[in-house]
Enzyme design. Structure first.
Site, PDB file in Angstrom:
ATOM      1  N   ASP A 148       0.808  -1.008   0.215  1.00  0.00           N
ATOM      2  CA  ASP A 148      -0.089  -0.042   0.082  1.00  0.00           C
ATOM      3  C   ASP A 148       0.968   1.234  -0.015  1.00  0.00           C
ATOM      4  O   ASP A 148       0.630   2.242  -0.587  1.00  0.00           O
ATOM      5  CB  ASP A 148      -0.812  -0.079   1.276  1.00  0.00           C
ATOM      6  CG  ASP A 148      -1.802  -1.048   1.345  1.00  0.00           C
ATOM      7  OD1 ASP A 148      -2.362  -1.310  -0.137  1.00  0.00           O
ATOM      8  OD2 ASP A 148      -2.477  -1.506   2.187  1.00  0.00           O
ATOM      9  N   ASP A 292     -15.941   1.978   7.537  1.00  0.00           N
ATOM     10  CA  ASP A 292     -15.323   1.554   8.779  1.00  0.00           C
ATOM     11  C   ASP A 292     -14.474   0.228   8.681  1.00  0.00           C
ATOM     12  O   ASP A 292     -15.216  -0.789   8.795  1.00  0.00           O
ATOM     13  CB  ASP A 292     -16.531   1.531   9.907  1.00  0.00           C
ATOM     14  CG  ASP A 292     -16.241   1.197  11.501  1.00  0.00           C
ATOM     15  OD1 ASP A 292     -15.326   0.473  11.498  1.00  0.00           O
ATOM     16  OD2 ASP A 292     -16.893   1.845  12.270  1.00  0.00           O
ATOM     17  N   TYR A 408     -12.094  -1.858  -4.842  1.00  0.00           N
ATOM     18  CA  TYR A 408     -12.648  -0.478  -4.536  1.00  0.00           C
ATOM     19  C   TYR A 408     -13.607   0.135  -5.797  1.00  0.00           C
ATOM     20  O   TYR A 408     -13.627  -0.286  -6.724  1.00  0.00           O
ATOM     21  CB  TYR A 408     -11.504   0.479  -4.413  1.00  0.00           C
ATOM     22  CG  TYR A 408     -10.553   0.564  -2.913  1.00  0.00           C
ATOM     23  CD1 TYR A 408     -10.831  -0.583  -2.042  1.00  0.00           C
ATOM     24  CD2 TYR A 408      -9.883   1.732  -2.864  1.00  0.00           C
ATOM     25  CE1 TYR A 408      -9.955  -0.500  -0.991  1.00  0.00           C
ATOM     26  CE2 TYR A 408      -8.993   1.549  -1.518  1.00  0.00           C
ATOM     27  CZ  TYR A 408      -9.183   0.376  -0.935  1.00  0.00           C
ATOM     28  OH  TYR A 408      -8.595   0.130   0.288  1.00  0.00           O
TER      29      TYR A 408
END
Length: 465
Positions: A148, A292, A408
């Site tokens: 990442d 979350d 995503y």
């Protein structure tokens, strides 16, 4: 301030006739604006001229050529505001950007290895953004492309419709988290990088690096991985800082012409909010569907009032849970703020508004699998309040089948002449693990026409080739 775009019209008057010369300097891109300021400045020149005369010895001829210069100063373009959405009742497959279908190309034509793609649009064009590992496929730098965060990652863009290859891509700044938006006059670019304990947000306005913002929780300061949102010259950016498995409280930065002018601290259910996908519900309110990563499979939902610069967060109440992993729909009991189980882990979700004269539609995406990042479905809910409505969302079609990767997703709006077109984009990741390259394609679905969503998207990429 007026731009450098100037048109100069010079009228040369001579005894032999009229010569009209039009000089255009700089860009003509702002011709659609009608306000014009005129400035006149006289000039006198005296060129030589031969006259025919029967008695030339007694005649002296003098010619004067007068010049009038008119300078047209065109005003700057207007700030953007949200408009009503273009007509339509369903989303259809609009575009697939699958760079690694061209993976046999080498050199400057090689596709970049990317992740976290998103799209942002200005009045004239849309840009396809992503975070690259500063490597291409094929190539020798696959190691680390599943990470990442590292020192090589950069925010890049291409014009929407172009393939993000080495030669097509613009490298905006070093970044392992990013965002961008257009205020109607210029692009604002956001990049985050640095060590996990002291990351830094950097802002670029046009070609100038203009401002920074430092970590406030010293735990991976990061931003939304989708477009920020601008109205009247003010752009709103969601950021967060905190543990992926604990507290991570978000903030919003209000940015004008590349400089932070205000911090906004949301109230309400603030335990963990990250990777928000935001858009305008109206000229007054920005809404965001967020992630979350620790406590719940429900999406934190933000309402930000741009008139008061205040924001509040509550959980979405719908029994259609939008995160991944997630429990069975409707299985969480208790009030809307109940977390339920299977809240660990998460994924960024697509969300976009359909603004109509008499109602509003909110479109969402979620993976088809409850446990894996596979497939992507589209859902819609008209009117109501996401904070209090417990009804299920209405399914609107399959964008990516459960056999294909669905990672995503994000929302954005394309600007037509008189209305805005809502769209949802999906990151389809080629997950090669840690031993080979790790990159993504982007599928795009937009509101158009009526009927049913007809066809899903495949990447067409075989990593074994």
């Amino acid at each position: 301030m007026l731009p450098s775009t100037i048109q100069t019209l010079t009228l040369f008057l001579t005894s032999g006739g009229v010569l009209l010369s039009l000089y255009v300097s700089a860009s003509l891109s702002y011709l659609l604006y009608s306000d014009i300021l005129l400035k006149f400045s006289p000039k006198i020149t005296a060129p030589t001229m031969t006259l025919d005369c029967t008695n030339a010895s007694n005649v002296q001829a003098v010619n004067r050529s007068a010049t009038k210069e008119m300078t047209f100063l065109l005003p700057e373009p207007e700030w953007t505001y949200p408009r009503l959405s273009c007509q339509g009742s369903t989303f259809q497959k609009a575009l697939l950007i699958s760079p690694h279908r061209f993976g046999e190309a080498r050199g400057n034509s090689a596709p970049l290895i990317i992740r976290e793609p998103f799209i942002a649009c200005g009045p004239k064009e849309c840009k396809h953004f992503a975070l690259t590992h500063y490597a291409a496929q094929p190539g020798g730098y696959y190691n680390g492309t599943r990470e990442d965060r590292n020192k090589l990652r950069h925010l890049i863009s291409v014009k929407l419709g172009k393939i993000p290859t080495v030669e097509n891509s613009i490298f905006h700044m070093a970044a392992w988290s990013g965002s961008a938006c257009h205020d109607g006059r210029e692009w604002t670019y956001i990049g985050v990088d640095g060590p996990d304990s002291n990351a830094l947000i950097k802002i670029k306005y046009g070609e100038a690096y203009t401002d920074t913002y430092h970590s406030y929780a010293n735990n991976i300061l990061r931003t939304q991985e989708s477009a920020c949102n601008c109205i009247g010259g003010d752009c709103y950016l969601m950021i967060t800082d905190g543990s992926a498995s604990g507290i991570s409280k978000c903030r919003f930065l209000k940015i004008r012409e590349g400089r932070i002018i205000k911090e906004i601290f949301p109230t309400g259910r603030v335990e963990h909010t990250e990777e928000c996908t935001c858009g305008f519900a109206s000229n007054k309110t920005i809404e965001c569907a967020c992630r979350d990563n620790n406590y719940t499979a429900k999406r934190p939902f933000v309402k930000l009032n741009v008139e008061t610069d205040t924001a509040e967060i509550r959980l979405m109440c719908t029994e259609t849970y939008l995160d991944t992993p997630r429990p069975d729909d409707g299985s969480i009991t208790g009030p809307c703020e109940s977390n339920g189980d299977k809240g660990r882990g998460g994924i960024k979700g697509g969300f976009v508004h359909q603004r109509m004269a008499s109602k509003i539609g909110r479109w969402y995406s979620r993976t088809m699998s409850k446990t894996e990042r596979m497939g992507m479905e589209l859902y819609v809910k008209y009117d109501g309040d996401p904070w209090t409505d417990s009804d299920a969302l209405d399914p609107s079609g399959v964008m990516v089948s459960i056999k294909e990767p669905g990672w995503y997703s994000f929302g954005f709006e394309i600007k037509d002449k008189k209305c805005d077109v809502p769209c949802i984009g999906i990151e389809m990741v080629h997950d090669g693990g840690k031993k080979t390259w790790h990159s993504a394609a982007t599928a795009i679905y937009c509101l158009m026409g009526s009927g049913q969503l007809l066809w899903d998207t495949v990447t067409g990429v075989d990593m074994a080739l």
